[in-house]
Every structure is written in C-alpha cells, then in structure tokens.
Design a protein around this motif. Structure first.
Motif, PDB file in Angstrom:
ATOM      1  N   THR A  73       1.191  -0.811   0.034  1.00  0.00           N
ATOM      2  CA  THR A  73      -0.264   0.180  -0.125  1.00  0.00           C
ATOM      3  C   THR A  73       0.627   1.353  -0.249  1.00  0.00           C
ATOM      4  OG1 THR A  73      -2.112  -1.201   1.328  1.00  0.00           O
ATOM      5  CG2 THR A  73      -1.712   1.081   1.615  1.00  0.00           C
TER       6      THR A  73
ATOM      7  N   GLU B 281      -1.028  13.698 -15.488  1.00  0.00           N
ATOM      8  CA  GLU B 281      -1.968  14.331 -14.303  1.00  0.00           C
ATOM      9  C   GLU B 281      -3.531  14.387 -14.818  1.00  0.00           C
ATOM     10  OE1 GLU B 281       0.048  17.941 -12.281  1.00  0.00           O
ATOM     11  OE2 GLU B 281       0.507  18.447 -14.861  1.00  0.00           O
TER      12      GLU B 281
ATOM     13  N   PRO C  79       0.793   6.010  -0.596  1.00  0.00           N
ATOM     14  CA  PRO C  79       0.288   6.961  -0.132  1.00  0.00           C
ATOM     15  C   PRO C  79      -1.540   6.641  -0.851  1.00  0.00           C
ATOM     16  CG  PRO C  79       2.358   7.535   0.042  1.00  0.00           C
ATOM     17  CD  PRO C  79       2.223   5.942  -0.902  1.00  0.00           C
ATOM     18  N   ARG C  80      -1.504   6.874  -1.797  1.00  0.00           N
ATOM     19  CA  ARG C  80      -2.766   6.933  -2.330  1.00  0.00           C
ATOM     20  C   ARG C  80      -3.375   5.760  -3.112  1.00  0.00           C
ATOM     21  NH1 ARG C  80      -1.988  11.197  -7.320  1.00  0.00           N
ATOM     22  NH2 ARG C  80      -3.320  11.307  -7.608  1.00  0.00           N
ATOM     23  N   SER C  81      -3.288   5.218  -2.421  1.00  0.00           N
ATOM     24  CA  SER C  81      -3.282   3.796  -2.614  1.00  0.00           C
ATOM     25  C   SER C  81      -4.989   3.562  -2.255  1.00  0.00           C
ATOM     26  CB  SER C  81      -2.911   2.500  -1.564  1.00  0.00           C
ATOM     27  OG  SER C  81      -1.699   2.103  -2.098  1.00  0.00           O
TER      28      SER C  81
ATOM     29  N   ASP D  38       7.355   5.102  -5.512  1.00  0.00           N
ATOM     30  CA  ASP D  38       5.308   5.542  -5.194  1.00  0.00           C
ATOM     31  C   ASP D  38       5.022   6.226  -6.498  1.00  0.00           C
ATOM     32  OD1 ASP D  38       2.952   6.385  -4.333  1.00  0.00           O
ATOM     33  OD2 ASP D  38       3.630   7.509  -3.647  1.00  0.00           O
TER      34      ASP D  38
ATOM     35  N   ARG E  60      -3.358  -0.341  -6.554  1.00  0.00           N
ATOM     36  CA  ARG E  60      -2.125   1.431  -6.523  1.00  0.00           C
ATOM     37  C   ARG E  60      -1.214   0.710  -5.338  1.00  0.00           C
ATOM     38  NH1 ARG E  60      -1.048   6.597  -8.769  1.00  0.00           N
ATOM     39  NH2 ARG E  60       0.176   7.418  -7.292  1.00  0.00           N
TER      40      ARG E  60
ATOM     41  N   ASN F 290      -1.292   9.984 -11.481  1.00  0.00           N
ATOM     42  CA  ASN F 290      -2.255   9.883 -11.044  1.00  0.00           C
ATOM     43  C   ASN F 290      -2.668   8.424 -12.302  1.00  0.00           C
ATOM     44  OD1 ASN F 290      -4.810   9.793 -10.144  1.00  0.00           O
ATOM     45  ND2 ASN F 290      -5.884  11.128 -11.864  1.00  0.00           N
TER      46      ASN F 290
ATOM     47  N   LYS G 298      -2.741   3.659 -11.841  1.00  0.00           N
ATOM     48  CA  LYS G 298      -2.217   2.168 -12.088  1.00  0.00           C
ATOM     49  C   LYS G 298      -2.555   1.446 -12.998  1.00  0.00           C
ATOM     50  CE  LYS G 298      -6.805   0.894 -10.031  1.00  0.00           C
ATOM     51  NZ  LYS G 298      -7.431   0.129  -9.035  1.00  0.00           N
TER      52      LYS G 298
ATOM     53  N   GLU H 286      -7.716   5.731  -2.461  1.00  0.00           N
ATOM     54  CA  GLU H 286      -7.697   6.984  -3.756  1.00  0.00           C
ATOM     55  C   GLU H 286      -8.709   5.887  -4.571  1.00  0.00           C
ATOM     56  OE1 GLU H 286      -5.854  10.319  -5.629  1.00  0.00           O
ATOM     57  OE2 GLU H 286      -4.926  11.057  -2.511  1.00  0.00           O
TER      58      GLU H 286
ATOM     59  N   GLU I 200      -6.372   0.269  -0.228  1.00  0.00           N
ATOM     60  CA  GLU I 200      -5.849   0.257   0.315  1.00  0.00           C
ATOM     61  C   GLU I 200      -5.452  -1.166   1.267  1.00  0.00           C
ATOM     62  OE1 GLU I 200      -5.282   2.810   4.957  1.00  0.00           O
ATOM     63  OE2 GLU I 200      -7.022   3.098   4.111  1.00  0.00           O
TER      64      GLU I 200
END
Length: 392
Positions: free
Chosen positions: A17, A96, A19-21, A75, A341, A79, A81, A23, A27
C-alpha cells in the motif's frame, strides 16, 4: 559509467500500500506479500540476496543484513495505475489525467456507432472479457456474421478480435487504425487499440496468433529513451516496451512469447557488445495471473523469474547494471480484476557494487533520471531524481 543498463519490469508485481492507494480503492493491497501468504511461502533466493525481503514482509523471503544489491520501493507520482502511465513515468513523463477505462460499462453507444459506420462492420461483445474466453463465446458468431469482436479489460484498451482468414489480417488492421482515430477524442481517449487476430474453426480450437498489433498513443513529451537514441546509444525493447512507447526512442525490438522467452531474449542480448539500455517488460505476471486472480500461477511465475535472473546475472559484466521493478500492482487476492495502486520494488545490482538501501523513492522517474545521468544525456526535468551517486 555503466556501459549497459538492463531494466526489467515484472509487470504488476507491486509491493504494498502506497500513500494514494485508498483513492483507488486499494488500501491494504500487496501483490507479492499476499501471493506468498496465499501459497504458504515463496522461494526467491536471488532476489532475497538483493534485499527483496527488506522492502516488505514476504513469507519465505528473509531480510538480509548485507544485501548483494540495492533495494528500495518507489511511489507513483502520476495519477493512475495502468501500464502506460507507469512505464512513461519511469522515463520521465508525469501523467496527471489518467487514460480512460471502460471496464464496468463497455464502450459508449456513440463510440460503437461511429466505429461501425466508419469500418462497415457490426460490433459484438463490447464488454470487459478474457481474450481467450470471448473467442469461445463469440468466435463462431464472428465467422458467421463478419461482426468484429470488441472488448476491453481493466487496462485502458480497446481490443478488436477477428479471424485472420475469414475476416482478413489487413482488414483487421484497417479497422484498428480507424478505432485509434476515433479514440483520440478526450472523452474516449484509451491508451491502446489492440488488434487480436485468431485462427481455428471451433470454439475449442480458436487460438490467438502472433500477429497482434498495438496502436498506442505516442508519449506526450520526450523521454530518456529519445535522448539515448538521439545520442547514438542502443535502446533495446524486449516485450511490449516498443508498443507502450509507440516505437519512440527504440532502436531494436524483440517480441515475447512468455516471461521465460523474454528472459531468453535478454540472455542473447547480453552476449552482444553494445552501449546503452535494454528495457524489458514481462507481461505474463499481469495478463495471465493478476487479472485472472491466479495466485498459484503468479507464485510459480515469480519463482521461475528468480531462477532466470540468476542466469542473466551470470552473463553480465562488471560494467553492466541491472534494475528490477514493476509498473503497478495486480494483487490476485484482491477484489475485482483490476490493477492495484501500490508501491513498486526497485532492486539494483552489478558485480561491481556492494549493495545497500535506496529507501522510498518519490517517483518511478528516478529510474530514467539515473539512466540519463549514467549516459550523460538530458533527463526530463519534470520529475525524477537520479540515485546513481548512491550506488557504491
């Protein structure tokens, strides 16, 4: 300076996991850890010696105090995966606005209507499906009616499957070129159009051929690959790298029949005398095992890859550098059939290096920045921080 750098992307082999998983609804995902846990452990002596077990907890892979390689995790700054986003970022592109996917709904009626009108062929399918299963379901109808089998996956792709003899390979390619033009519209912008020709006369004998052709978007800006090629360095693509970059920055290319076949290409290339980059993608991890939620198959493929790594390392010289990474996750124990992600691993090895930690990198582009510094070419200045000076 290293004379040759070999980058191997174990497609979808994420490591936990990020930090943005959350989203992306991911997670808790951890592709390698969950595969190992599901199968009661995994034996990866080569990557273990490089420090793989120091990146995340992997059942059967020990942490080592004196790794033979450098280890870390990266990481994703972009934006998304998906395959193109991950690979493009490795070579310096920040994406992005993610590419469009139509996994849950199929393609919009307006898109299909335009595709039918411009190609002169009806469309059947229009759903997310396994490329082999949809041939069993719709292959006979396709032969009988001449309608194109259109489908997608968890990736940003529009795939068209047609029979090489009954429909014609050139006609399939023509229709894919039309689909590529249609899917340049922002609302329908998919990363790749893929021609999927097949042969056979019954649902049990339908088989995809090697005449697949990808119609990808060109990278949105110059990459490290372009800089290397322009300076006269070799840029060798193994697997679908050439397709992902739409041929940009590539000097030589090999297609893979399997992960092992891709490694065999690397073995042969390693025997040649050249200066530059070998960029390889091993897609079976993702296509055959991740998307199909097959942890046992994925487990066995990783063990095979670890063995093949040893063969490649034995062929490399003191002034060669090897990097092993991934482009996203695809946890086969996770819900659905989509990518996950996650952080991706970065394992770096050379016979001339001692080994150590590279920590957590902020972007996949650190790979391209390192390659650019090594060969003294311009690195994209949007993202990426070289770790060349950290290698001792």
């Amino acid at each position: 300076m290293f004379k040759r750098i070999f980058v191997i992307v174990a497609d979808s082999l994420g490591c936990g996991t990020a930090p943005r998983s959350a989203e992306f609804g991911d997670e808790g995902a951890n592709t390698i850890a969950h595969i190992a846990e599901h199968e009661g452990g995994i034996k990866l002596p080569v990557m273990e010696s490089m420090g793989y077990g120091n990146i995340t907890d992997i059942k059967g892979v020990k942490k080592v105090n004196n790794p033979k390689g450098y280890y870390g995790r990266m990481d994703e700054a972009s934006n998304g995966k998906d395959t193109m986003t991950g690979h493009w970022e490795m070579m310096g592109i920040l994406t992005e606005n993610p590419f469009k996917t139509f996994t849950d709904t199929g393609f919009p009626k307006e898109l299909i209507d335009e595709l039918e009108a411009k190609t002169g062929h009806k469309v059947i399918g229009n759903c997310a499906a396994s490329g082999t299963e949809i041939l069993k379901d719709l292959g006979l109808e396709h032969i009988k009616t001449g309608a194109m089998i259109v489908y997608t996956s968890a990736d940003s792709v529009l795939q068209i499957a047609c029979h090489e003899e009954h429909f014609g390979l050139d006609e399939l390619y023509r229709c894919c070129e039309i689909a590529r033009e249609i899917c340049m519209k922002p609302e329908w912008m998919v990363g790749r159009i893929i021609a999927r020709p097949f042969l056979g006369e019954t649902k049990d004998t339908f088989k995809r051929t090697t005449n697949r052709h990808d119609y990808a978007l060109s990278p949105t800006s110059r990459t490290t690959l372009d800089e290397l090629k322009d300076k006269g360095y070799s840029v060798v693509s193994i697997g679908k790298i050439k397709d992902i970059f739409n041929g940009c920055g590539i000097t030589e290319a090999y297609k893979n029949l399997s992960n092992h076949n891709g490694m065999e290409h690397a073995f042969e290339v390693a025997k040649h005398d050249f200066t530059g980059l070998v960029f390889s993608n091993l897609v079976d991890f993702d296509a055959l095992y991740g998307h199909r939620r097959d942890p046992k198959g994925y487990h066995d493929a990783i063990e095979e890859f670890d063995s093949d790594l040893k063969t490649l390392m034995d062929l490399l010289n003191d002034d060669d550098l090897l990097m092993v990474t991934a482009d996203h996750g695809n946890d086969p124990t996770w819900t659905g059939t989509d990518h996950t992600r996650e952080y991706v691993p970065i394992l770096v090895w050379s016979k001339s290096l001692k080994g150590g930690s590279l920590g957590t990198r902020k972007s996949f582009a650190d790979i391209g920045a390192t390659i650019a510094e090594n060969f003294n070419v311009k690195a994209p200045d949007v993202i990426g921080e070289s770790f060349l000076s950290e290698l001792k």
